[in-house]
Design a protein around this motif. Structure first.
Motif, PDB file in Angstrom:
ATOM      1  N   TRP A 151      10.423  -1.631   0.777  1.00 36.64           N
ATOM      2  CA  TRP A 151       9.728  -2.579   0.307  1.00 36.64           C
ATOM      3  C   TRP A 151       8.232  -2.430   0.489  1.00 36.64           C
ATOM      4  N   HIS A 152       7.432  -2.427  -0.858  1.00 35.10           N
ATOM      5  CA  HIS A 152       5.988  -2.539  -0.547  1.00 35.10           C
ATOM      6  C   HIS A 152       5.205  -3.700  -0.933  1.00 35.10           C
ATOM      7  N   LEU A 153       4.700  -4.419  -0.054  1.00 34.97           N
ATOM      8  CA  LEU A 153       4.413  -5.714  -0.503  1.00 34.97           C
ATOM      9  C   LEU A 153       2.860  -5.972   0.175  1.00 34.97           C
ATOM     10  N   ASP A 154       2.134  -6.958  -0.263  1.00 30.10           N
ATOM     11  CA  ASP A 154       0.993  -7.528   0.130  1.00 30.10           C
ATOM     12  C   ASP A 154       1.326  -9.027   0.505  1.00 30.10           C
ATOM     13  N   ILE A 155       0.885  -9.324   1.668  1.00 30.67           N
ATOM     14  CA  ILE A 155       0.748 -10.883   1.897  1.00 30.67           C
ATOM     15  C   ILE A 155      -0.494 -11.462   1.206  1.00 30.67           C
ATOM     16  N   LEU A 156      -0.320 -12.507   0.617  1.00 29.03           N
ATOM     17  CA  LEU A 156      -1.366 -12.934  -0.157  1.00 29.03           C
ATOM     18  C   LEU A 156      -1.669 -14.484   0.610  1.00 29.03           C
ATOM     19  N   GLU A 157      -0.981 -15.143   0.744  1.00 27.47           N
ATOM     20  CA  GLU A 157      -1.187 -16.348   1.316  1.00 27.47           C
ATOM     21  C   GLU A 157      -0.122 -17.063   2.306  1.00 27.47           C
ATOM     22  N   ASN A 158      -0.508 -18.001   3.273  1.00 31.47           N
ATOM     23  CA  ASN A 158       0.649 -18.543   4.247  1.00 31.47           C
ATOM     24  C   ASN A 158       0.257 -19.785   4.852  1.00 31.47           C
ATOM     25  N   ASN A 159       1.050 -20.507   5.154  1.00 32.78           N
ATOM     26  CA  ASN A 159       1.007 -21.676   6.009  1.00 32.78           C
ATOM     27  C   ASN A 159       2.317 -21.926   6.729  1.00 32.78           C
ATOM     28  N   SER A 160       2.403 -22.901   7.312  1.00 28.21           N
ATOM     29  CA  SER A 160       3.751 -23.411   8.094  1.00 28.21           C
ATOM     30  C   SER A 160       4.883 -23.522   7.104  1.00 28.21           C
ATOM     31  N   ARG A 202       6.497 -32.659   2.502  1.00 32.03           N
ATOM     32  CA  ARG A 202       6.792 -31.613   1.534  1.00 32.03           C
ATOM     33  C   ARG A 202       5.906 -31.785   0.365  1.00 32.03           C
ATOM     34  N   ILE A 203       4.991 -32.891   0.377  1.00 27.75           N
ATOM     35  CA  ILE A 203       4.085 -33.201  -0.719  1.00 27.75           C
ATOM     36  C   ILE A 203       2.971 -32.124  -1.018  1.00 27.75           C
ATOM     37  N   SER A 204       2.463 -31.803   0.298  1.00 28.14           N
ATOM     38  CA  SER A 204       1.730 -30.733   0.321  1.00 28.14           C
ATOM     39  C   SER A 204       2.129 -29.397  -0.130  1.00 28.14           C
ATOM     40  N   LEU A 205       3.376 -29.223   0.147  1.00 28.19           N
ATOM     41  CA  LEU A 205       3.862 -28.000  -0.315  1.00 28.19           C
ATOM     42  C   LEU A 205       4.122 -27.763  -1.712  1.00 28.19           C
ATOM     43  N   TRP A 206       4.741 -28.896  -2.505  1.00 22.38           N
ATOM     44  CA  TRP A 206       4.766 -28.825  -3.819  1.00 22.38           C
ATOM     45  C   TRP A 206       3.429 -28.785  -4.587  1.00 22.38           C
ATOM     46  N   ASN A 207       2.419 -29.275  -3.829  1.00 26.66           N
ATOM     47  CA  ASN A 207       0.846 -29.002  -4.611  1.00 26.66           C
ATOM     48  C   ASN A 207       0.539 -27.628  -4.433  1.00 26.66           C
ATOM     49  N   ASP A 208       0.778 -27.091  -3.040  1.00 28.15           N
ATOM     50  CA  ASP A 208       0.440 -25.673  -3.010  1.00 28.15           C
ATOM     51  C   ASP A 208       1.290 -24.703  -3.877  1.00 28.15           C
ATOM     52  N   LEU A 209       2.378 -24.876  -4.079  1.00 23.03           N
ATOM     53  CA  LEU A 209       3.215 -23.946  -5.002  1.00 23.03           C
ATOM     54  C   LEU A 209       2.750 -24.246  -6.414  1.00 23.03           C
ATOM     55  N   SER A 210       2.547 -25.489  -6.707  1.00 24.74           N
ATOM     56  CA  SER A 210       2.191 -25.595  -8.415  1.00 24.74           C
ATOM     57  C   SER A 210       0.855 -24.798  -8.575  1.00 24.74           C
ATOM     58  N   ARG A 211      -0.017 -24.969  -7.182  1.00 23.69           N
ATOM     59  CA  ARG A 211      -1.386 -24.358  -7.577  1.00 23.69           C
ATOM     60  C   ARG A 211      -0.981 -22.738  -7.724  1.00 23.69           C
ATOM     61  N   TRP A 271       5.724  -7.978  -8.751  1.00 27.14           N
ATOM     62  CA  TRP A 271       6.352  -9.390  -9.268  1.00 27.14           C
ATOM     63  C   TRP A 271       6.054 -10.030  -7.589  1.00 27.14           C
ATOM     64  N   TYR A 272       5.999 -11.453  -7.955  1.00 25.58           N
ATOM     65  CA  TYR A 272       5.627 -12.182  -6.846  1.00 25.58           C
ATOM     66  C   TYR A 272       6.982 -12.926  -5.960  1.00 25.58           C
ATOM     67  N   CYS A 273       6.861 -13.136  -4.749  1.00 21.24           N
ATOM     68  CA  CYS A 273       7.786 -13.764  -4.114  1.00 21.24           C
ATOM     69  C   CYS A 273       7.296 -14.795  -2.995  1.00 21.24           C
ATOM     70  N   THR A 274       7.732 -16.020  -3.064  1.00 22.13           N
ATOM     71  CA  THR A 274       7.409 -16.906  -1.987  1.00 22.13           C
ATOM     72  C   THR A 274       8.486 -17.372  -0.996  1.00 22.13           C
ATOM     73  N   LEU A 275       8.352 -17.152  -0.048  1.00 22.55           N
ATOM     74  CA  LEU A 275       9.522 -17.759   1.309  1.00 22.55           C
ATOM     75  C   LEU A 275       9.066 -18.928   1.515  1.00 22.55           C
ATOM     76  N   VAL A 276       9.922 -19.831   1.435  1.00 24.04           N
ATOM     77  CA  VAL A 276       9.850 -21.508   1.594  1.00 24.04           C
ATOM     78  C   VAL A 276      10.665 -21.686   2.920  1.00 24.04           C
ATOM     79  N   TYR A 277       9.839 -22.337   3.638  1.00 16.26           N
ATOM     80  CA  TYR A 277      10.703 -23.383   4.486  1.00 16.26           C
ATOM     81  C   TYR A 277       9.891 -24.707   4.503  1.00 16.26           C
TER      82      TYR A 277
END
Length: 344
Positions: A77-86, A114-123, A100-106
């Motif tokens: 795997w060759h990847l770049d970390i673009l953004e993260n939070n809790s 979760r409201i802020s998560l859906w907003n972040d992922l929509s952005r 391609w892009y991959c978002t690991l979700v907790y």
């Protein structure tokens, strides 16, 4: 180059890294995402260093809460970390000709969280210019049949907001093989863990499939993504070696004392004790790897039966077998530690 995610509900137990290494080997895992690790700092790094993936990125737990880890094999795997939070780690995957892009979700267990998560992922979705996959624990369901038992309404659980996010971003659930649910608590079963993808990700990986693995020591089951549709043999006579893991067996001390206290002279006493230990290892201590696999098979069978409904007998047996497996994982860790030192 398979991908596995698991809400493990704690990564600090002594045998945890051995369990992860078994999964990595069995399922050819190139990337591993762990959620709710509940540890951080030096303790987290010690666990990471014992897992057989050479690269890692950690969102540390806040005290005993949360924790989101991404580990990967840099040869695959060759990847770049673009953004993260809790609640997520967003990556750009550079394998192959097409990135391609991959978002690991907790997702937070609290609907308001979760409201802020859906907003972040929509952005993020609005900014993405290529195939996109999201995988992990979303802590919500898309369809009513993905929950069995319980009486909490979808609106109170936050399912509606999750569905609106999925529809807004035009994501597809990639489906699954295996049991219909990934989470259980008492009589309540839910499919909280999944993979969502954009249409062009599905075009890029037409053979990709997701499997719900049998639950391990957590109320969540691991989920495995395969992107496309061996055994170790030891030969030759091995010299005798005292195994430090023997010391963890309850009967070892008494057995060793009995075998050593004989009328033989020093040299014969050593030979006698070596022979007795070899026989005891076969008959009593056993092969820890075979014992571990037998226990895992029994635990997998129990997990399948418990998906059909509560069973107090099987739940007690499951707890007993997990205690036995924890002990074997400690023995295995001692075994590999001793082996690594012998090579130094």
């Amino acid at each position: 180059m398979n991908l596995l995610t698991w809400n493990c509900r704690g990564a600090g137990s002594r045998g945890f890294s051995s369990l992860m290494n078994d999964l990595i080997k069995e399922y050819n895992i190139g990337m591993l995402c762990l959620m709710e690790t509940h540890i951080s700092g030096e303790k987290a790094l010690r666990v990471i260093n014992r897992i057989s993936l050479d690269k890692s990125f950690l969102v540390h737990a806040n005290g005993q809460a949360g924790g989101l880890w991404c580990l990967w094999d840099s040869r695959q795997w060759h990847l770049d970390i673009l953004e993260n939070n809790s609640q997520f780690i967003h990556l750009k995957i550079l394998n192959g000709e097409k990135p391609w892009y991959c978002t690991l979700v907790y997702a937070s267990p609290q609907p308001q969280g979760r409201i802020s998560l859906w907003n972040d992922l929509s952005r993020i979705g609005n900014l993405i210019d290529g195939p996109w996959n999201l995988i992990g624990d979303f802590n919500a369901v898309l369809r009513p049949y993905e929950r069995s038992g319980g009486s909490v309404s979808a609106s109170l659980r936050g399912d509606t907001a999750f569905r609106e996010f999925v529809n807004k971003c035009q994501l597809l659930d990639i489906g699954y093989n295996g049991a219909p649910f990934t989470w259980r608590r008492g009589p309540v079963f839910e499919r909280l863990d999944r993979s969502l993808a954009s249409f062009d990700w599905r075009i890029l990986f037409p053979e990709a499939s997701l499997t719900h693995l049998n639950p391990l020591k957590s109320d969540h089951a691991p989920i495995l993504v395969k992107f496309s549709s061996g055994c170790y043999v030891r030969s030759g006579r091995r010299p005798f070696r005292f195994e430090a893991a023997w010391l963890t067996h309850d009967s070892f001390s008494a057995f060793l004392k009995k075998q050593w206290n004989t009328h033989y002279n020093w040299s014969l006493r050593i030979d006698h004790t070596k022979g007795a230990l070899k026989e005891w290892n076969k008959a009593t201590f056993g092969n820890i790897f075979h014992a571990k696999h037998r226990l895992l098979r029994r635990l997998n069978g129990i997990a399948r039966e418990l998906l059909k409904g509560p069973n107090h007998y099987l739940e007690r047996l499951q707890a007993e077998l997990w205690t036995s497996l924890d002990r074997i994982l400690v023995q295995e860790e001692i075994f590999w530690l001793q082996k690594s030192r012998c090579k130094m």
